[in-house]
Design an enzyme around this catalytic site. Structure first.
Site, mmCIF file in Angstrom:
data_model
loop_
_atom_site.group_PDB
_atom_site.id
_atom_site.type_symbol
_atom_site.label_atom_id
_atom_site.label_comp_id
_atom_site.label_asym_id
_atom_site.label_seq_id
_atom_site.Cartn_x
_atom_site.Cartn_y
_atom_site.Cartn_z
ATOM 1 N N LYS A 50 38.769 41.476 36.088
ATOM 2 C CA LYS A 50 37.924 40.640 35.226
ATOM 3 C C LYS A 50 36.962 41.494 34.395
ATOM 4 O O LYS A 50 36.855 41.328 33.195
ATOM 5 C CB LYS A 50 37.109 39.642 36.064
ATOM 6 C CG LYS A 50 37.950 38.598 36.771
ATOM 7 C CD LYS A 50 37.097 37.576 37.486
ATOM 8 C CE LYS A 50 36.270 38.154 38.626
ATOM 9 N NZ LYS A 50 37.044 38.807 39.679
ATOM 10 N N THR A 51 36.287 42.408 35.090
ATOM 11 C CA THR A 51 35.330 43.256 34.383
ATOM 12 C C THR A 51 36.069 44.150 33.391
ATOM 13 O O THR A 51 35.606 44.403 32.282
ATOM 14 C CB THR A 51 34.520 44.095 35.393
ATOM 15 O OG1 THR A 51 33.893 43.182 36.303
ATOM 16 C CG2 THR A 51 33.468 44.936 34.727
ATOM 17 N N ASP A 238 29.879 38.466 32.237
ATOM 18 C CA ASP A 238 30.577 38.834 33.482
ATOM 19 C C ASP A 238 29.876 38.136 34.654
ATOM 20 O O ASP A 238 28.708 37.753 34.539
ATOM 21 C CB ASP A 238 30.524 40.361 33.672
ATOM 22 C CG ASP A 238 31.595 40.845 34.662
ATOM 23 O OD1 ASP A 238 32.442 40.030 35.080
ATOM 24 O OD2 ASP A 238 31.581 42.052 35.000
ATOM 25 N N GLU A 239 30.563 37.979 35.760
ATOM 26 C CA GLU A 239 29.983 37.357 36.969
ATOM 27 C C GLU A 239 29.351 36.004 36.642
ATOM 28 O O GLU A 239 28.234 35.689 37.104
ATOM 29 C CB GLU A 239 28.923 38.280 37.603
ATOM 30 C CG GLU A 239 29.408 39.697 37.900
ATOM 31 C CD GLU A 239 30.086 39.850 39.253
ATOM 32 O OE1 GLU A 239 30.296 38.835 39.947
ATOM 33 O OE2 GLU A 239 30.436 40.989 39.588
ATOM 34 N N GLN A 269 32.992 34.179 44.643
ATOM 35 C CA GLN A 269 32.014 35.260 44.743
ATOM 36 C C GLN A 269 30.621 34.823 44.295
ATOM 37 O O GLN A 269 29.810 35.655 43.909
ATOM 38 C CB GLN A 269 32.475 36.460 43.922
ATOM 39 C CG GLN A 269 33.748 37.081 44.468
ATOM 40 C CD GLN A 269 34.092 38.352 43.737
ATOM 41 O OE1 GLN A 269 33.371 39.345 43.820
ATOM 42 N NE2 GLN A 269 35.191 38.342 43.012
ATOM 43 N N ARG A 619 35.540 44.559 48.496
ATOM 44 C CA ARG A 619 35.111 45.827 47.886
ATOM 45 C C ARG A 619 36.004 46.966 48.350
ATOM 46 O O ARG A 619 36.000 48.052 47.790
ATOM 47 C CB ARG A 619 33.659 46.204 48.273
ATOM 48 C CG ARG A 619 32.559 45.213 47.949
ATOM 49 C CD ARG A 619 32.524 44.781 46.537
ATOM 50 N NE ARG A 619 33.279 43.568 46.340
ATOM 51 C CZ ARG A 619 33.775 43.170 45.177
ATOM 52 N NH1 ARG A 619 33.617 43.897 44.102
ATOM 53 N NH2 ARG A 619 34.450 42.040 45.071
HETATM 54 P P1 ATP Z 1 35.386 41.825 41.074
HETATM 55 O O1 ATP Z 1 35.887 40.448 41.351
HETATM 56 O O2 ATP Z 1 35.135 42.572 42.309
HETATM 57 O O3 ATP Z 1 34.277 41.828 40.094
HETATM 58 P P2 ATP Z 1 37.181 42.442 38.933
HETATM 59 O O4 ATP Z 1 38.072 41.271 38.852
HETATM 60 O O5 ATP Z 1 36.094 42.522 37.949
HETATM 61 O O6 ATP Z 1 36.626 42.590 40.405
HETATM 62 P P3 ATP Z 1 37.815 45.096 38.125
HETATM 63 O O7 ATP Z 1 36.652 45.733 38.777
HETATM 64 O O8 ATP Z 1 37.807 44.933 36.657
HETATM 65 O O9 ATP Z 1 38.098 43.709 38.833
HETATM 66 O O10 ATP Z 1 39.140 45.846 38.523
HETATM 67 C C1 ATP Z 1 39.411 46.203 39.869
HETATM 68 C C2 ATP Z 1 40.106 47.535 39.925
HETATM 69 O O11 ATP Z 1 41.426 47.402 39.437
HETATM 70 C C3 ATP Z 1 39.438 48.576 39.073
HETATM 71 O O12 ATP Z 1 39.530 49.824 39.705
HETATM 72 C C4 ATP Z 1 40.280 48.567 37.804
HETATM 73 O O13 ATP Z 1 40.232 49.780 37.122
HETATM 74 C C5 ATP Z 1 41.672 48.295 38.367
HETATM 75 N N1 ATP Z 1 42.551 47.610 37.388
HETATM 76 C C6 ATP Z 1 42.391 46.392 36.862
HETATM 77 N N2 ATP Z 1 43.407 46.096 36.015
HETATM 78 C C7 ATP Z 1 44.230 47.142 36.021
HETATM 79 C C8 ATP Z 1 45.470 47.442 35.341
HETATM 80 N N3 ATP Z 1 46.038 46.597 34.517
HETATM 81 N N4 ATP Z 1 46.040 48.628 35.604
HETATM 82 C C9 ATP Z 1 45.460 49.497 36.461
HETATM 83 N N5 ATP Z 1 44.334 49.289 37.122
HETATM 84 C C10 ATP Z 1 43.703 48.116 36.907
HETATM 85 MG MG MG Z 2 33.982 42.540 38.218
#
Ligand code: ATP
Ligand code: MG
Length: 768
Positions: A50-51, A238-239, A269, A619
């Site tokens: 997402k981030t 975000d969030e 979350q 995490r």
């Molecule tokens: P959270 O819910 O904890 O906030 P999130 O959904 O924001 O998580 P991110 O932190 O953006 O997720 O991504 C999680 C991990 O997965 C990070 O290390 C990111 O670099 C990796 N990631 C996400 N998408 C890809 C992709 N398409 N290819 C490779 N790595 C990815």
């Molecule tokens: Mg995130």
């Protein structure tokens, strides 16, 4: 600039398959990143990118759609997250695109502060207002209670503060929160009204005001609304599951005609309900923006299958949630380690032993994090880490800006910027002592009330009516502050003014006169504060004292986190949001701690605590350890604990128990559903658990090499020299420059930490 085919009928704007960004995204992520125009909701589970999507979308808008960076407003949950996102966007788009302006990024509070300084005049807010943190807010409430002759047992400060918070986060007038005619309601209303009046007189805003006043501004001033509504073409958050009502309304008011708003969130979350967060904002968004494109991301990139399955099993226990499928292509990975220590010492001991084992594998210290529910739990773990010589960084706890000497010096600085700030004035007018005692202060505040001005503005008049010695004290104090004010307004650098405040106010010599390690530590903190101002000056093109104070006021616990590859990270579960670590240890998994006993009063308390546990689990990338203590020391002495009810939901095949054998005792014996009992790992399927023996705790500790230590004393330090510091250990000087009558040195410690000191204050010893 738009691509040439952008306006051709039938050509999809989402056709960015050749974009360099597309290579690093899966098809769902691309859908969100390259989304054309209009509202967008990315709704997805933990670790699904997402981030990343939000960051890439900003890069895409700037790089491939020609959107000017300053037309983009991105809101993150912490200032630190904003900083990281900015760096990431910069690395994706390259410097040439960023010459077109600065992306507006930050938390709602920092954005609110920025916009209020600029446009607040329309509703009577001066640009030099001071931000009151919770401590300042309490000090003011306390004073009001005293002035109104109210007993703080009848009306506790905390109660008043929480009414203020709830009102402001919920977009309500605090006085309107008081209903009915109970014994407390009349005095409470009086306190709330006086508080509002005092805040105006102090030219101060509290955290809640930064949002609530921003909302007033947009609602009440058509001129400002017209200016700001078109100001940002794209809003991204975000969030979003942890935004509150005021924040959501703010977004709607800032929204431009293109309705380009993108929310990114995960209802599982949402962990800040106690601060007014409303997960309902996500559902409201769907109703308020029926045309919104909704993108669901299903692939988790972060964790092993084992960790992800465990997280899913835990969160499924929450009845009210939007079910989401989350899968991963990552390997199954190692089982989750469970351990019950006899008591909290045993638990801490185990954690540190496991860290030692991880360090023997391919993990570095920076790969490991320990989470806990409350800050108090860290102490034993810290002690154990120190004993074993393992470096750690701790997030939160006693915050730097909350230390007495730092608050005192910042109070001086705040008074310089905003003389109407009475909380600051009363804090330092007699620190160090200047003969202005309690009676004199009473005369001052009475005079201020009589003249209907702030105490600072009543100084002269009060001096006039005072006996000669007191008169002199008042006049000298005012003159001193005025001199700093003139220097500040004349553009002198904040660090120089602050250094002068330390010396001229007598605060520096007060600390230097003191004896013992406590005073040394305080002097080091003062040096650290000046170093922080210098750092701020280096990072900002137009540094001002006001700007530094604003940064300092808005620092939250997670913002203080400096990750180091050489140190374990310790933090509360709340601080862990958004982060990821190869190995995660969650300690204190006991009913009463997680879920916390406070949550029992709240109908959704259990759900919120479960989400907190879910955030903790998700995490972890490769390894997860869950520990608890069989008994724990509380206020009433030791008592038996019960394993957290959430542990019951962990599927048996995913866990490995390293605890002592008495696991056949049904640990999870309370109120289970049949479905849960079927999953019960310890009772029915006990034989399937591997019972490892207790780890060997008697391993000898390493000895630090002997060193010869000499005091740096008066001789100068130069780059390359090795030094020893009482707290940070050994390190090497990498930079040294003259600084007034001393030196300012940058030291890189063996732990990898980089620190700046003033030799005059910091006790650095050279080592041969
Ligand atoms: P959270 O819910 O904890 O906030 P999130 O959904 O924001 O998580 P991110 O932190 O953006 O997720 O991504 C999680 C991990 O997965 C990070 O290390 C990111 O670099 C990796 N990631 C996400 N998408 C890809 C992709 N398409 N290819 C490779 N790595 C990815
Ligand atoms: Mg995130």
């Amino acid at each position: 600039m738009l691509p040439y085919w952008a306006d051709l009928p039938g050509v999809s704007m989402t056709d960015y398959t050749n974009s360099p960004l597309a290579q690093q995204l899966n098809s769902h992520q691309r859908e969100a990143v390259f989304h054309d125009k209009g509202p967008l909701l990315v709704f997805a589970g933990a670790g699904s990118g997402k981030t990343r999507v939000l960051t890439y979308r900003i890069a895409h808008l700037i790089m491939e759609r020609g959107v000017d960076p300053w037309r983009i407003l991105a809101v993150t949950f912490t200032n630190k997250a904003a900083q990281e996102m900015r760096e990431r966007v910069e690395s994706l788009v390259g410097p040439e695109h960023l010459e077109r302006g600065t992306i507006q990024m930050g938390t709602f509070h920092s954005i609110g502060a920025r916009l209020l300084r600029r446009y607040g005049k329309a509703i009577g807010i001066r640009p030099d207002f001071t931000i009151y943190d919770t401590g300042d807010q309490r000090a003011l409430i306390k004073r009001i209670l005293k002035e109104l002759n109210l007993d703080d047992k009848l009306l506790p400060v905390q109660l008043v503060a929480s009414v203020l918070d709830r009102a402001k986060n919920g977009a309500r007038d605090p006085a309107s929160m008081v209903v009915g005619g109970s014994e407390r309601s009349k005095p409470l209303r009086a306190v709330l009204e006086t508080y509002a009046r005092e805040m105006r007189r102090n030219n101060a805003l509290d955290f809640g005001d930064l949002l609530a006043e921003m909302l007033h501004l947009l609602e009440q001033s058509e001129e400002v609304r017209n200016k700001l509504q078109g100001r940002f073409d794209y809003l991204l958050v975000d969030e979003a599951q942890d935004t509150n009502l005021v924040q959501y309304r703010l977004l709607r008011l800032l929204l431009g005609p293109g309705r380009n708003i993108c929310l990114v969130g995960d209802d599982d979350q949402s962990i800040y309900r106690w601060r007014g967060a409303r997960v309902e904002n996500l559902t409201d968004f769907r109703e308020d923006f029926p045309e919104a494109q909704v993108v669901v991301l299903g692939r988790n990139y972060r964790s092993t299958k084992t960790i992800l399955d465990a997280a899913a099993a835990v969160i499924e226990g929450n009845p009210e949630r939007q079910p989401k499928e989350l899968f991963t292509e990552n390997p199954m990975g190692e089982p989750i380690i469970l351990f019950r220590g006899d008591d909290e010492y045993d638990e801490a001991h185990f954690l540190v032993e496991q860290i030692r084992d991880l360090l023997k594998e391919d993990f570095s210290a920076g790969d490991v994090a320990i989470f806990y529910r409350t800050n108090a739990q860290s102490r034993l773990i810290e002690e154990e880490l120190v004993k074993r010589g393992i470096s750690y960084v701790i997030v939160g706890g006693t915050r730097f800006y909350e230390r007495k000497e730092i608050k005192d010096l910042l109070a001086y600085a705040r008074l310089v910027v905003n003389p109407d700030d009475s909380v600051s004035l009363l804090r330092i007018i007699n620190t160090p002592t200047r003969g202005i005692g309690a009676k004199a202060l009473l005369a001052l505040t009475d005079k201020a009330r009589e003249l209907e001005v702030s105490p600072y503005r009543a100084l002269e008049q009060t001096a006039h009516d005072s006996a000669p010695r007191l008169k002199n004290a008042f006049i000298v104090f005012e003159k001193m502050v005025e001199t700093w004010r003139q220097r500040d307004q004349g553009g002198e650098s904040p660090s120089v003014i602050l250094t002068d405040i330390v010396e001229t106010s007598g605060y520096g010599s007060l600390l230097r006169r003191g004896d013992g390690p406590e005073f040394e530590a305080r002097l080091e903190n003062v040096a650290e504060l000046i170093a922080a101002v210098r750092e701020y000056e280096n990072k900002n093109e137009q540094p001002t004292l006001l700007g530094f104070l604003e940064n300092a006021a808005l620092v939250s616990d997670p913002d203080t986190y400096e990750h180091s590859q050489q140190a374990i990270s310790l933090m509360t579960l709340h601080c862990a949001k958004g982060l990821e670590f190869p190995a995660v240890m969650i300690s204190g998994l006991e009913d009463g701690l997680l879920p916390h006993s406070r949550s029992l009063d709240d109908p959704d308390g259990d759900g919120e605590e479960r989400r907190l546990f879910y955030v903790g689990i998700t995490r972890a990338q490769r390894r997860l350890f869950l520990t608890w203590a069989g008994r724990r020391l509380g206020r009433m002495g030791y008592s038996q604990t019960r394993a957290s009810r959430f542990l019951r939901d962990l599927p048996l095949n995913l866990v490995k128990n390293l605890g002592p054998p008495p696991l056949s005792v049904p640990l999870f014996d309370h109120g289970q559903t049949t479905q849960q009992r079927a999953r019960e790992p310890f009772v029915q399927h006990e034989s399937r658990i591997e019972f490892d023996h207790h780890p060997d705790y008697s391993a000898p500790q390493g000895h630090a090499p002997e060193t010869t230590i000499q005091s740096a004393g008066s001789h100068e330090l130069s780059p390359g020299q090795r030094i020893q510091h009482g707290v940070f250990g050994e390190g090497r000087v990498v930079e040294a420059e003259p600084y007034f009558d001393a030196q300012r040195v940058t030291v890189v410690f063996n732990s990898g930490e980089r620190k700046v000191f003033l030799t005059r204050w910091a006790k650095l010893k050279t080592i041969d």
